[in-house]
Write a protein that holds these residues in place. Structure first.
Motif, PDB file in Angstrom:
ATOM      1  N   ILE A  77      18.990  29.524   2.318  1.00  0.00           N
ATOM      2  CA  ILE A  77      19.886  31.424   1.661  1.00  0.00           C
ATOM      3  C   ILE A  77      21.393  30.951   1.388  1.00  0.00           C
ATOM      4  O   ILE A  77      21.673  31.280   0.197  1.00  0.00           O
ATOM      5  CB  ILE A  77      19.962  31.674   3.391  1.00  0.00           C
ATOM      6  N   LYS A  78      21.876  29.928   1.231  1.00  0.00           N
ATOM      7  CA  LYS A  78      23.096  29.136   1.006  1.00  0.00           C
ATOM      8  C   LYS A  78      23.095  29.076  -0.607  1.00  0.00           C
ATOM      9  O   LYS A  78      24.189  29.432  -1.100  1.00  0.00           O
ATOM     10  CB  LYS A  78      22.888  27.546   1.479  1.00  0.00           C
ATOM     11  N   LEU A  79      22.105  28.653  -0.863  1.00  0.00           N
ATOM     12  CA  LEU A  79      21.329  29.042  -2.756  1.00  0.00           C
ATOM     13  C   LEU A  79      21.995  30.414  -3.014  1.00  0.00           C
ATOM     14  O   LEU A  79      21.362  30.543  -4.493  1.00  0.00           O
ATOM     15  CB  LEU A  79      20.430  27.887  -3.060  1.00  0.00           C
ATOM     16  N   GLY A  80      21.988  31.272  -2.396  1.00  0.00           N
ATOM     17  CA  GLY A  80      21.427  32.703  -3.113  1.00  0.00           C
ATOM     18  C   GLY A  80      20.512  33.011  -3.113  1.00  0.00           C
ATOM     19  O   GLY A  80      19.860  34.292  -3.637  1.00  0.00           O
ATOM     20  N   SER A  81      19.384  32.322  -2.567  1.00  0.00           N
ATOM     21  CA  SER A  81      17.846  32.281  -2.802  1.00  0.00           C
ATOM     22  C   SER A  81      17.316  32.558  -0.983  1.00  0.00           C
ATOM     23  O   SER A  81      18.122  33.057  -0.453  1.00  0.00           O
ATOM     24  CB  SER A  81      16.550  31.404  -3.004  1.00  0.00           C
ATOM     25  N   MET A  82      16.489  32.308  -0.891  1.00  0.00           N
ATOM     26  CA  MET A  82      15.737  32.493   0.287  1.00  0.00           C
ATOM     27  C   MET A  82      14.292  31.744   0.732  1.00  0.00           C
ATOM     28  O   MET A  82      13.482  31.449  -0.210  1.00  0.00           O
ATOM     29  CB  MET A  82      15.803  33.631   1.404  1.00  0.00           C
ATOM     30  N   MET A  83      13.450  31.160   1.921  1.00  0.00           N
ATOM     31  CA  MET A  83      12.488  30.334   2.020  1.00  0.00           C
ATOM     32  C   MET A  83      11.126  32.122   1.242  1.00  0.00           C
ATOM     33  O   MET A  83      10.514  30.845   0.694  1.00  0.00           O
ATOM     34  CB  MET A  83      11.796  30.347   3.168  1.00  0.00           C
ATOM     35  N   GLY A  84      10.982  32.571   2.552  1.00  0.00           N
ATOM     36  CA  GLY A  84      10.872  34.251   1.745  1.00  0.00           C
ATOM     37  C   GLY A  84       8.901  33.517   2.208  1.00  0.00           C
ATOM     38  O   GLY A  84       9.156  32.595   3.443  1.00  0.00           O
ATOM     39  N   SER A  85       8.231  34.164   1.639  1.00  0.00           N
ATOM     40  CA  SER A  85       6.813  33.926   2.384  1.00  0.00           C
ATOM     41  C   SER A  85       6.471  32.948   1.819  1.00  0.00           C
ATOM     42  O   SER A  85       5.643  32.108   2.021  1.00  0.00           O
ATOM     43  CB  SER A  85       6.072  34.361   2.632  1.00  0.00           C
ATOM     44  N   GLY A  86       6.853  32.601   0.292  1.00  0.00           N
ATOM     45  CA  GLY A  86       6.502  31.444   0.175  1.00  0.00           C
ATOM     46  C   GLY A  86       5.726  31.248  -1.325  1.00  0.00           C
ATOM     47  O   GLY A  86       5.451  30.675  -1.739  1.00  0.00           O
ATOM     48  N   GLY A  87       6.766  32.179  -1.728  1.00  0.00           N
ATOM     49  CA  GLY A  87       6.216  32.049  -3.910  1.00  0.00           C
ATOM     50  C   GLY A  87       7.585  31.359  -4.513  1.00  0.00           C
ATOM     51  O   GLY A  87       8.169  31.570  -3.936  1.00  0.00           O
ATOM     52  N   MET A  88       6.563  30.359  -5.091  1.00  0.00           N
ATOM     53  CA  MET A  88       7.830  29.314  -5.733  1.00  0.00           C
ATOM     54  C   MET A  88       7.316  30.005  -7.214  1.00  0.00           C
ATOM     55  O   MET A  88       6.437  29.206  -7.608  1.00  0.00           O
ATOM     56  CB  MET A  88       7.332  27.939  -5.179  1.00  0.00           C
ATOM     57  N   ILE A  89       7.733  29.943  -8.221  1.00  0.00           N
ATOM     58  CA  ILE A  89       7.912  30.753 -10.228  1.00  0.00           C
ATOM     59  C   ILE A  89       8.640  29.831 -10.104  1.00  0.00           C
ATOM     60  O   ILE A  89      10.215  29.991 -10.606  1.00  0.00           O
ATOM     61  CB  ILE A  89       7.460  32.045  -9.361  1.00  0.00           C
TER      62      ILE A  89
END
Lengths: 188, 622
Positions: free
Chosen positions: B444-456
């Motif tokens: 989250i600090k990096l401006g993204s999030m874990m989310g459900s787990g998609g890693m593209i």
């Protein structure tokens, strides 16, 4: 759903209301009642009921929606709202085949956007629509969960992985050829 | 195993007896052929391989028992279809129909290796026999996916033989509801659907909320494009989800469960339905489970194609037969959710972790991971990496490790540009932050999030403005339209992004995007809207130069946006074969035999056909 077809359906629906269609209903009632009974007539199971109607007929025929609304004691507008909110519901009959192209992130990165454009151009169809000759219904969906083998196209349940514009068009052209052969055989 | 059919288990002793009987039926000499029929391998035709192995096993006139099994995802989808032979754990990759007879004759019957189908380590050039020697698997740790690829998801007996439902038995026989919740609390489990809310806290709030009945929901509406973790679990080990829900329901005091599965996953629905029926037959679902006073039943609802239904309140509206519109959460769903009753909703992967936490203890689970993110996380590692597939890693591993060690680096010798996590609500993380750890808060600090787990994973050929446009368009299409900021804000953002990628960006466009983003974050009704600007904001944050190149120089550095680059033919590389000339739809290419061809830029419509068709890669994007 295109706005056009949605509007037409609305007009159809209001006509039906006036005519109080009774002929078709006799046959429909049986299947509809079975479907409603399957979920104990629970209003909360409206979506599964509509899904069952669609799997029976390939789309949601207006008079069935009308009858379903009556059976459940719901306003027709509620069913129309659900039918148009969720992208998997169709208010018009579909084509002979189902062509689904994944345009999820990975497939898109690997070129499915261009494939979709090519299919639309070649077969005069829009995503969500059916070709003028009713050969197939084309759907561009967000991710079918087979990203590892992107881009993915599904034709009548069969998966094609790593498709290109050329291979996708070839597969679909195969459907048209199959139909021609069947028709010719029929004529003989 | 037919003897065991339809036998209701009336006590925990019955379950133990059944497990013992199942294990005793297994002959030590038996050979297993595990054919992966997960999403990736199935798309490559593995169900047919399974049929062929079954035929071969039937026809084989030998004394040993040969058991082909169709199993869930093995993870290394790129090298699918995958076939595992036991004993020996021999790992065959890229198996095709003609290989079946050879594998059967050589390995299954003869105990010899088929060298050509083994995985070759790209670094050493050596062939390896078993999965644990493949770098892809080395750094992984499997909890949620532990039995994926080992059991036949269509047989409850397979799950029970592996120790399945023993966590349920433990809970029913020796734990109070509060003890179950504190075990999950000790584990430090946080919601795997993306939000990362502490699971135990959610359970406790629901348990303490007033009202009855209470509902338990499994969110299987995995809508993030580029993600298929939940699909792999639902299809590869559906009983782990059911067992998790049973334990949760026991702790919360619920007897009604729902699993909401995405419409695009028909096989998940089929597998879960089958699993529920089998569990009911054995009395593991229904009234008085295992002879206790605890009763619980599960119903499956299929989604109907709306991304927003992954949001909990929208999902509940959908379960009530309404349009999937979220509501503001002044009152949490644990207090007033489905039918205004206390409702506890967790994601598929969260549920699948529960049996392992109960069996192994919360402490063991908490020993993995970082301070605030415990356990493992499943990711679908896709995009421009060498080894695409499904991976489960301990929290705290760096993104670099996932991409390089597991993913095998970038495909095609290209350069890494960014990794996108968190689906349409997430962001793009650039190279300089690749040493960041996989941790809810750090991402989250990096401006993204874990989310459900998609890693593209994206390489140098990916235009980041176009990526932002893709996600914004996705969200605009999927916005339910209930609240104005999301409905109108996203349309405006897309309008600006469209103009930038068309080469018509104006000075101040980036600032306009930032303003709209702030508005969305502050005022949208649900998480979909609040996070909708993340893809745009993170690309502006890390790839501002690409935006500037589009706006100021009318140039797309990745050469992806049509109109912001042109095609030229490299006279050195051109073999004057005439293929591009023949294929050009507007006759913009001139040339003769032995004379390098030239594109007339005035006539060229930038369709890219010559670039696709040139067999010598002589057409360049400039």
């Amino acid at each position: 759903l295109t706005t056009d077809s949605g509007f037409n359906i609305l007009v159809d629906l209001s006509r039906l209301r006036i005519k109080k269609v009774t002929q078709n209903m006799a046959q429909n009632d049986n299947i509809l009642e079975q479907i409603v009974a399957r979920y104990d007539g629970e209003v909360g199971m409206l979506i599964p009921m509509m899904q069952d109607i669609q799997s029976e007929y390939g789309y949601l025929p207006p008079d069935h929606l009308h009858s379903l609304a009556k059976l459940l004691g719901l306003p027709l507008s509620r069913l129309y709202a659900v039918a148009t909110f969720y992208s998997s519901f169709r208010l018009a009959p579909k084509g002979a085949h189902d062509v689904t192209l994944c345009v999820g992130t990975v497939c898109y990165l690997k070129g499915s956007g261009a494939i979709s454009e090519a299919i639309c151009r070649e077969f005069r169809v829009e995503p969500g629509g059916t070709t003028p000759d009713r050969l197939f219904t084309f759907q561009a969906v967000n991710c079918v969960g087979a990203c590892a083998v992107a881009p993915v196209m599904i034709v009548d349940g069969k998966y094609y992985d790593g498709v290109t514009t050329a291979s996708a068009l070839e597969v679909i052209s195969g459907l048209a050829k199959d139909r021609e052969t069947v028709q010719k055989d029929g004529e003989r | 195993m037919t003897v065991l059919r339809n036998k209701r288990l009336n006590s925990i002793a019955d379950l133990d007896d059944m497990r013992k009987e199942l294990l005793s039926l297994r002959r030590p000499s038996a050979k297993y052929v595990n054919v992966c029929t997960g999403p990736g391998c199935a798309a490559k035709g593995s169900p047919k391989l399974y049929e062929l192995f079954c035929e071969a096993a039937q026809q084989a006139d030998v004394d040993v028992e040969i058991l082909p099994k169709a199993v869930g995802c093995h993870g290394l989808c790129e090298y699918g279809p995958i076939v595992l032979i036991q004993p020996g754990d021999i790992f065959y990759q890229r198996v095709e129909e003609p290989d079946v007879a050879e594998i059967f004759r050589e390995t299954v019957l003869g105990g010899r290796l088929v060298e050509r189908l083994l995985y070759e380590n790209p670094d050493t050039g050596r062939k390896v026999e078993t999965a644990d020697k493949i770098p892809f698997y080395k750094v992984q740790k499997r909890i949620a996916l532990a039995y994926n690829g080992l059991i036949d998801p269509t047989k409850i007996t397979d799950y029970i033989a592996m120790g399945g439902y023993s966590a349920l038995a433990k809970v029913l026989s020796s734990m109070t509801d509060e003890e179950v919740i504190s075990e999950v609390e000790t584990a430090g489990l946080r919601g795997r659907g993306g939000g990362g809310f502490p699971t135990a806290r959610k359970w406790r709030s629901c348990k303490e909320a007033k009202g009855s009945p209470r509902y338990v929901i499994c969110n299987g509406d995995e809508g993030d494009p580029g993600a298929f973790m939940d699909r792999a679990i639902m299809e590869g080990n559906p009983h782990s989800v059911i067992e998790g829900m049973l334990i949760g329901a026991y702790a919360i005091g619920s007897s009604d469960g729902y699993i909401y599965v995405r419409n695009e996953y028909p096989l998940s629905v089929e597998r879960l339905k089958m699993a529920i029926e089998q569990a009911k037959e054995l009395g593991l679902l229904g009234e008085n489970i295992l002879g206790s006073s605890f009763s619980f039943d599960i119903r499956i609802n299929r989604g109907a194609g709306a991304f927003v239904c992954g949001e909990s309140t929208a999902l509940m509206a959908s379960l009530q037969g309404r349009t999937g519109e979220p509501r503001a959460k002044y009152i949490h769903t644990v207090e007033s959710g489905l039918w205004e009753k206390p409702t506890n909703l967790n994601n598929v992967e969260t549920w699948a972790n529960i049996p392992a936490i109960i069996n192994e203890g919360g402490k063991s689970f908490a020993s993995i991971g970082t301070e605030k993110s415990k356990g493992t996380k499943v990711f679908s590692l896709v995009g421009k990496v060498v080894n695409t597939g499904l991976v489960e890693v301990p929290m705290g591993i760096t993104l670099r490790q996932i991409i390089n060690e597991i993913g095998g680096g970038i495909a095609g010798g290209k350069r890494f540009k960014a990794v996108q996590t968190g689906g349409p609500s997430g962001g793009c993380i650039p190279e300089e932050h690749l040493d960041a750890r996989v941790d809810f808060d750090e991402l989250i600090k990096l401006g993204s999030m874990m989310g459900s787990g998609g890693m593209i994973v994206m390489d140098e050929d990916t235009c980041m403005v176009n990526v932002a446009k893709y996600f914004t368009n996705f969200l605009k299409e999927e916005s339910c339209g209930k609240c104005t900021p999301c409905r109108e804000g996203l349309s405006q953002m897309l309008y600006i992004l469209d103009r930038i990628t068309d080469g018509e960006g104006q000075a101040g466009d980036v600032e306009r995007l930032e303003e709209l983003a702030e508005l969305l974050e502050g005022t949208a009704l649900c998480a979909l809207g609040k996070t909708a600007a993340n893809p745009t904001m993170s690309t502006i944050r890390y790839f501002r130069d690409e935006y500037d190149a589009h706006i100021k120089d009318k140039r797309c550095p990745a050469k992806e946006c049509r109109g912001l680059f042109h095609y030229e033919i490299d006279p050195e590389a051109c073999k004057a074969c005439g293929i591009c000339m023949k294929n050009c739809p507007v006759d913009a290419i001139t040339g003769e035999k032995n004379v390098p061809h030239v594109i007339d830029q005035k006539k060229c419509t930038l369709c890219g056909t010559c670039w696709e068709k040139c067999p010598f890669a002589a057409v360049l994007k400039v």
